[in-house]
Design an enzyme around this catalytic site. Structure first.
Site, PDB file in Angstrom:
ATOM      1  N   GLY A  14       1.074  -1.265   0.023  1.00  0.00           N
ATOM      2  CA  GLY A  14      -0.050   0.240   0.930  1.00  0.00           C
ATOM      3  C   GLY A  14       0.863   1.205   0.268  1.00  0.00           C
ATOM      4  O   GLY A  14       2.413   1.282  -0.937  1.00  0.00           O
ATOM      5  N   CYS A  15       0.550   2.450   0.470  1.00  0.00           N
ATOM      6  CA  CYS A  15       1.020   3.146   0.905  1.00  0.00           C
ATOM      7  C   CYS A  15       2.590   3.286   1.598  1.00  0.00           C
ATOM      8  O   CYS A  15       2.629   2.935   2.978  1.00  0.00           O
ATOM      9  CB  CYS A  15       0.461   4.808   1.394  1.00  0.00           C
ATOM     10  SG  CYS A  15       1.104   5.794   2.046  1.00  0.00           S
ATOM     11  N   PHE A  16       3.152   3.540   1.197  1.00  0.00           N
ATOM     12  CA  PHE A  16       5.240   3.123   1.318  1.00  0.00           C
ATOM     13  C   PHE A  16       5.414   4.440   2.872  1.00  0.00           C
ATOM     14  O   PHE A  16       6.251   3.513   3.295  1.00  0.00           O
ATOM     15  CB  PHE A  16       5.880   3.333   0.130  1.00  0.00           C
ATOM     16  CG  PHE A  16       5.950   4.881  -0.536  1.00  0.00           C
ATOM     17  CD1 PHE A  16       5.801   6.479  -0.488  1.00  0.00           C
ATOM     18  CD2 PHE A  16       6.224   4.730  -1.914  1.00  0.00           C
ATOM     19  CE1 PHE A  16       5.550   7.315  -1.111  1.00  0.00           C
ATOM     20  CE2 PHE A  16       6.784   5.835  -2.745  1.00  0.00           C
ATOM     21  CZ  PHE A  16       6.398   7.395  -1.978  1.00  0.00           C
ATOM     22  N   TRP A  17       4.748   5.131   2.737  1.00  0.00           N
ATOM     23  CA  TRP A  17       4.571   5.678   4.159  1.00  0.00           C
ATOM     24  C   TRP A  17       4.549   5.266   5.586  1.00  0.00           C
ATOM     25  O   TRP A  17       5.073   5.427   5.657  1.00  0.00           O
ATOM     26  CB  TRP A  17       3.676   7.689   4.111  1.00  0.00           C
ATOM     27  CG  TRP A  17       4.172   8.286   3.125  1.00  0.00           C
ATOM     28  CD1 TRP A  17       5.178   8.170   2.344  1.00  0.00           C
ATOM     29  CD2 TRP A  17       3.524   9.484   2.285  1.00  0.00           C
ATOM     30  NE1 TRP A  17       4.518   9.385   1.540  1.00  0.00           N
ATOM     31  CE2 TRP A  17       3.534   9.752   2.079  1.00  0.00           C
ATOM     32  CE3 TRP A  17       1.954   9.316   3.434  1.00  0.00           C
ATOM     33  CZ2 TRP A  17       3.421  11.404   1.448  1.00  0.00           C
ATOM     34  CZ3 TRP A  17       1.050  10.528   2.846  1.00  0.00           C
ATOM     35  CH2 TRP A  17       1.648  11.075   1.245  1.00  0.00           C
TER      36      TRP A  17
END
Length: 180
Positions: A14-17
């Site tokens: 998902g979101c790499f953050w």
């Protein structure tokens, strides 16, 4: 000078953050870089291009780790239990192929370990695991402002609403694996 050679692992959850924030806290992890992989267009993609969903790239993190402290298998288990590997092209409100669940292996041993871990943990999920397991072709670093995003933006809305609760759950589940 540190001459230690670190192993590499590359994951898209998902979101790499979110994924980056989790792996940065683990003992044995030397470095985590947010980036893109798995696309089909030539050249280094930009965040805007990847977010369009048209490049085929996934948001990923590349983890440099000391295998004598934390194994690739342990990293995989943590990866698979800190995102939802049963949702195709989606993590929470983030939708699109750029948010797919994917393990990019760097060698045949990683491929075999990834396949075994996914098989072993499948019984713990209500739905089938859809995580791709595929060879890493090219990894592109994301833009500088994406690196260590959570630590640099903890008061940002997305960080408070999505990443902080995910990190709290992770810290509770894997307390013994966290850096001091």
């Amino acid at each position: 000078m540190n001459d230690k050679i670190f192993e590499l692992a590359t994951f898209g959850g998902g979101c790499f953050w979110c994924t980056e924030a989790i792996f940065r806290e683990l003992k044995g992890v030397e470095k985590v870089v947010s980036g893109y992989s798995g696309g089909s267009v030539p050249g280094k993609p930009t965040y805007r291009e990847v977010c369009s969903g048209l490049t085929g790239h996934a948001e990923v993190v590349q983890v440099a780790f000391d295998g004598s402290i934390i194994s690739y298998e342990e990293l995989l288990i943590i990866f698979m239990t800190t995102h939802d590997p049963t949702t195709l092209n989606r993590q929470g409100a983030d939708t699109g192929t750029q948010y797919r669940s994917v393990i990019y292996y760097h060698n045949n041993n990683q491929k075999e370990v990834a396949e075994a871990v996914v098989k072993d943990i499948a019984e713990y999920f209500d739905n089938p695991i859809v995580t791709e397991i595929t060879a890493l072709n090219i990894f592109y670093d994301a833009e500088d402002y994406h690196q260590d995003y959570y630590r640099n933006n903890t008061q940002q809305g997305y960080c408070n609403a999505v990443i902080s609760p995910k990190l709290a759950k992770f810290r509770k589940l894997y307390a013994e694996k966290l850096k001091e």
